[in-house]
Design a protein around this motif. Structure first.
Motif, PDB file in Angstrom:
ATOM      1  N   PRO A   8       0.804  -1.225   0.000  1.00  0.00           N
ATOM      2  CA  PRO A   8       0.000   0.000   0.000  1.00  0.00           C
ATOM      3  C   PRO A   8       0.838   1.276   0.000  1.00  0.00           C
ATOM      4  N   SER A   9       0.253   2.333  -0.479  1.00  0.00           N
ATOM      5  CA  SER A   9       0.901   3.645  -0.485  1.00  0.00           C
ATOM      6  C   SER A   9       0.725   4.285   0.886  1.00  0.00           C
ATOM      7  N   ILE A  10       1.699   4.065   1.743  1.00  0.00           N
ATOM      8  CA  ILE A  10       1.704   4.670   3.068  1.00  0.00           C
ATOM      9  C   ILE A  10       3.031   5.405   3.238  1.00  0.00           C
ATOM     10  N   THR A  11       3.169   6.136   4.328  1.00  0.00           N
ATOM     11  CA  THR A  11       4.400   6.870   4.616  1.00  0.00           C
ATOM     12  C   THR A  11       5.591   5.920   4.569  1.00  0.00           C
ATOM     13  N   TRP A  52       8.459   1.400  11.167  1.00  0.00           N
ATOM     14  CA  TRP A  52       7.827   2.709  11.287  1.00  0.00           C
ATOM     15  C   TRP A  52       7.800   3.034  12.768  1.00  0.00           C
ATOM     16  N   MET A  55       3.872   5.596  12.869  1.00  0.00           N
ATOM     17  CA  MET A  55       2.893   5.403  11.799  1.00  0.00           C
ATOM     18  C   MET A  55       1.559   6.000  12.251  1.00  0.00           C
ATOM     19  N   THR A  56       0.941   6.778  11.398  1.00  0.00           N
ATOM     20  CA  THR A  56      -0.332   7.398  11.746  1.00  0.00           C
ATOM     21  C   THR A  56      -1.435   6.346  11.844  1.00  0.00           C
ATOM     22  N   ASP A  59      -2.533   5.360   8.261  1.00  0.00           N
ATOM     23  CA  ASP A  59      -1.616   4.417   7.621  1.00  0.00           C
ATOM     24  C   ASP A  59      -1.681   3.051   8.287  1.00  0.00           C
ATOM     25  N   HIS A  60      -1.845   3.016   9.602  1.00  0.00           N
ATOM     26  CA  HIS A  60      -1.929   1.744  10.311  1.00  0.00           C
ATOM     27  C   HIS A  60      -3.170   0.968   9.884  1.00  0.00           C
ATOM     28  N   THR A  62      -4.709   1.207   7.016  1.00  0.00           N
ATOM     29  CA  THR A  62      -4.426   0.738   5.654  1.00  0.00           C
ATOM     30  C   THR A  62      -3.522  -0.482   5.682  1.00  0.00           C
ATOM     31  N   PHE A  63      -2.471  -0.424   6.503  1.00  0.00           N
ATOM     32  CA  PHE A  63      -1.522  -1.531   6.600  1.00  0.00           C
ATOM     33  C   PHE A  63      -2.179  -2.794   7.151  1.00  0.00           C
ATOM     34  N   TRP A 106      -0.468   7.355  17.178  1.00  0.00           N
ATOM     35  CA  TRP A 106       0.758   6.870  16.548  1.00  0.00           C
ATOM     36  C   TRP A 106       1.011   5.415  16.865  1.00  0.00           C
TER      37      TRP A 106
END
Length: 116
Positions: A8-11, A52, A55-56, A59-60, A62-63, A106
């Motif tokens: 996925p497109s994450i940080t 990470w 990780m926001t 994003d978490h 999504t992951f 976080w």
């Protein structure tokens, strides 16, 4: 690459990302102390340890969806693009990710992926 699943497109992960080379040698100890070696495989697969530290939540989420749903808890392989070289290869999770929530917004997430 034989999969059509992309990471996925994450940080981007925290630096450094760690490359772990596969041990490709068979070693035989001789009676006289000499060690003979030869390659086990015709190619060496790289592993990468990604982490990470902050990780926001977005994003978490999504992951976690990617790992649990898309990859069936890590059973399937996926394409990952190295953030510096931009080379894309097929990988699989070595083990489930380690996750820690140290704040309401976080996450600390780390895992190792290995080339298929």
């Amino acid at each position: 690459m034989s999969t059509n699943i992309n990471f996925p497109s994450i940080t981007l992960p925290a630096w450094p990302i760690t490359r772990i080379r596969e041990d490709n040698l068979l070693r035989s100890q001789m009676e006289n102390g000499i060690v003979q070696t030869r390659p086990k495989f015709t190619r060496i697969r790289d592993s990468w340890k990604l982490e990470w530290k902050a990780m926001t939540n977005a994003d978490h989420t999504t992951f976690v969806t990617f790992f649990e749903t898309t990859l069936s808890n890590g059973a399937l392989s996926f394409n990952w693009t190295h953030p510096i070289t931009n080379v894309t290869k097929e990988y699989r999770f070595e083990a489930p990710p380690e996750e820690s929530n140290y704040d309401l917004s976080w996450w600390s997430v780390s895992f190792t992926i290995k080339e298929v």
